[in-house]
Enzyme design. Structure first.
Site, short mmCIF file in Angstrom:
data_model
loop_
_atom_site.label_atom_id
_atom_site.label_comp_id
_atom_site.label_asym_id
_atom_site.label_seq_id
_atom_site.Cartn_x
_atom_site.Cartn_y
_atom_site.Cartn_z
N CYS A 19 3.18 -1.08 0.39
CA CYS A 19 3.57 -2.01 1.61
C CYS A 19 3.05 -3.48 1.41
O CYS A 19 1.87 -3.81 1.68
CB CYS A 19 2.80 -1.30 2.96
SG CYS A 19 2.95 -2.20 4.25
N CYS B 104 1.71 -5.07 4.50
CA CYS B 104 0.23 -4.80 4.78
C CYS B 104 -0.49 -5.61 4.03
O CYS B 104 -1.65 -5.98 4.46
CB CYS B 104 0.04 -3.27 4.70
SG CYS B 104 1.34 -2.04 5.33
N ASP B 105 -0.25 -5.52 2.64
CA ASP B 105 -1.15 -5.81 1.52
C ASP B 105 -0.95 -7.19 0.82
O ASP B 105 -1.60 -7.77 0.25
CB ASP B 105 -1.33 -4.81 0.52
CG ASP B 105 -1.64 -3.48 1.26
OD1 ASP B 105 -2.53 -3.56 2.23
OD2 ASP B 105 -1.56 -2.38 0.65
#
Ligand code: NDP
Length: 310
Positions: A134, A137-138
């Site tokens: 992701c 997300c990261d």
């Protein structure tokens, strides 16, 4: 035991839309959001192709709006994950990971799909230490670092573009000699000076002392000019597609060879009276938010018709 008319499992566009329709039909649906409320869209950035938002909309904002709309019409939201089902006879029996059980006259399965991994031991070894599925997300953790994205579809291109705005350099590792992504996404990747596409390249493994420091790659595997080499990177992002989350229901519903739930006649009907499948868990082809939302609406309309006939 608790007994409900409509239980919806899943909180992507399919689940929330089913809840909006079932709620407006006065069916007081219960919706189990699972461990990723909002579904897969919440791990992307902007949604540009959902009708009604001429300038695009933040994916989390879109899902939040759908959720609120479902609540407005009386949907009860719960956070548990469905871990077991008995769909052999109505009312259908469902078990959840918070040790609760429920009986349902109708069930709408809208559990979506989950990111796939290559199956390398190193993916597990470095999970959370340089391996991610992701980018949104990261990606933040890789500002001014070097990352690689694996895959040649729209997701991979979208993630590569997103990461190119943060990282100092992005490699896109593509196993074929071409990208599968739509033309517009291909153009964005190929015209981004921060992205280098490594065509005909596979990943053999990852290395690093404390987290990912590089990937072992092979170019043109099996060909006369096959070449193995190491690519120094700080982050390794998977974007190679998804697996449908149908396992909990497979003893009962029919699935194809990839695990997608098979439905009848272009409808969300699974063949089990009162049990419907909507969204990506039943869609190997389109996998789009608008299509998932539409199938959620259909599932709720089918559930309403079924309940009226009982
Ligand atoms: P896709 O299935 O379209 O693409 C998967 C990619 O991963 C392919 O390039 C595939 O390679 C590659 N791949 C699969 N397995 C492996 C493996 N073991 N090793 C290396 N590479 C592998 O998935 P996406 O998630 O990209 O897209 C899913 C759907 O969602 C599509 O319909 C897409 O159009 C849509 N989408 C739309 C977006 C938008 O409109 N903004 C954004 C994101 C997704 P190969 O080509 O060789 O099979």
């Amino acid at each position: 035991m608790e007994h409900k008319k409509v239980v919806i499992i899943g909180s992507g566009p399919a689940g929330y839309t089913a809840a909006i329709y079932a709620g407006r039909a006065n069916l007081s649906p219960v919706l189990y959001e699972g461990n990723q409320p909002g579904g897969q869209l919440t791990i992307t950035t902007e949604v540009e192709n959902y009708p009604g938002f001429a300038e695009g909309i933040d994916a989390n904002e879109l899902m939040d709006q759908m959720r609120q709309q479902a609540e407005r019409f009386g949907t009860e939201m719960r956070t548990a994950v469905c871990i077991k089902s008995d769909l052999s006879q109505a009312p259908y029996h469902l078990w959840f990971d918070d040790d609760t059980e429920i009986l349902a006259d109708t069930v709408i399965i809208a559990t979506g799909a989950s990111a796939k991994y290559l199956g390398l031991d190193d993916e597990k070894k470095y999970m959370g230490q340089g391996v991610s599925a992701c980018a949104t997300c990261d990606g933040f953790f890789y500002r001014k670092k070097v990352v690689a994205v694996v895959g040649g579809g729209d997701t991979a291109c979208e993630e590569a573009n997103y990461l190119a705005g943060l990282a100092s350099k992005v490699y896109l590792i593509v196993r074929k000699p071409y990208l599968r992504a739509s033309k517009i996404m291909q153009d964005r990747v190929l015209n981004n000076p921060n992205i280098e596409v490594l065509f005909e390249t596979n990943t053999l493994g990852l290395y690093g002392e404390n987290g990912v420091e590089g990937a072992h790659l092979v170019h043109r595997k099996g060909e006369a000019d096959e070449r193995e080499y190491d690519l120094p990177i700080d982050g390794f992002f998977l974007a190679i597609g998804h697996k449908p989350n149908s396992d909990v229901f497979t003893p009962y519903v029919k699935t194809d060879s990839l695990g997608y739930i098979m439905t009848e006649d272009d409808s969300p009907r699974t063949g089990i009276p009162g049990v419907y499948a909507a969204g990506d868990v039943a869609d190997p082809h389109y996998r789009q938010a608008i299509i998932a939302a539409a199938s959620g609406a259909k599932a709720a309309m089918e559930a309403e018709k079924h309940l009226a006939g009982l």
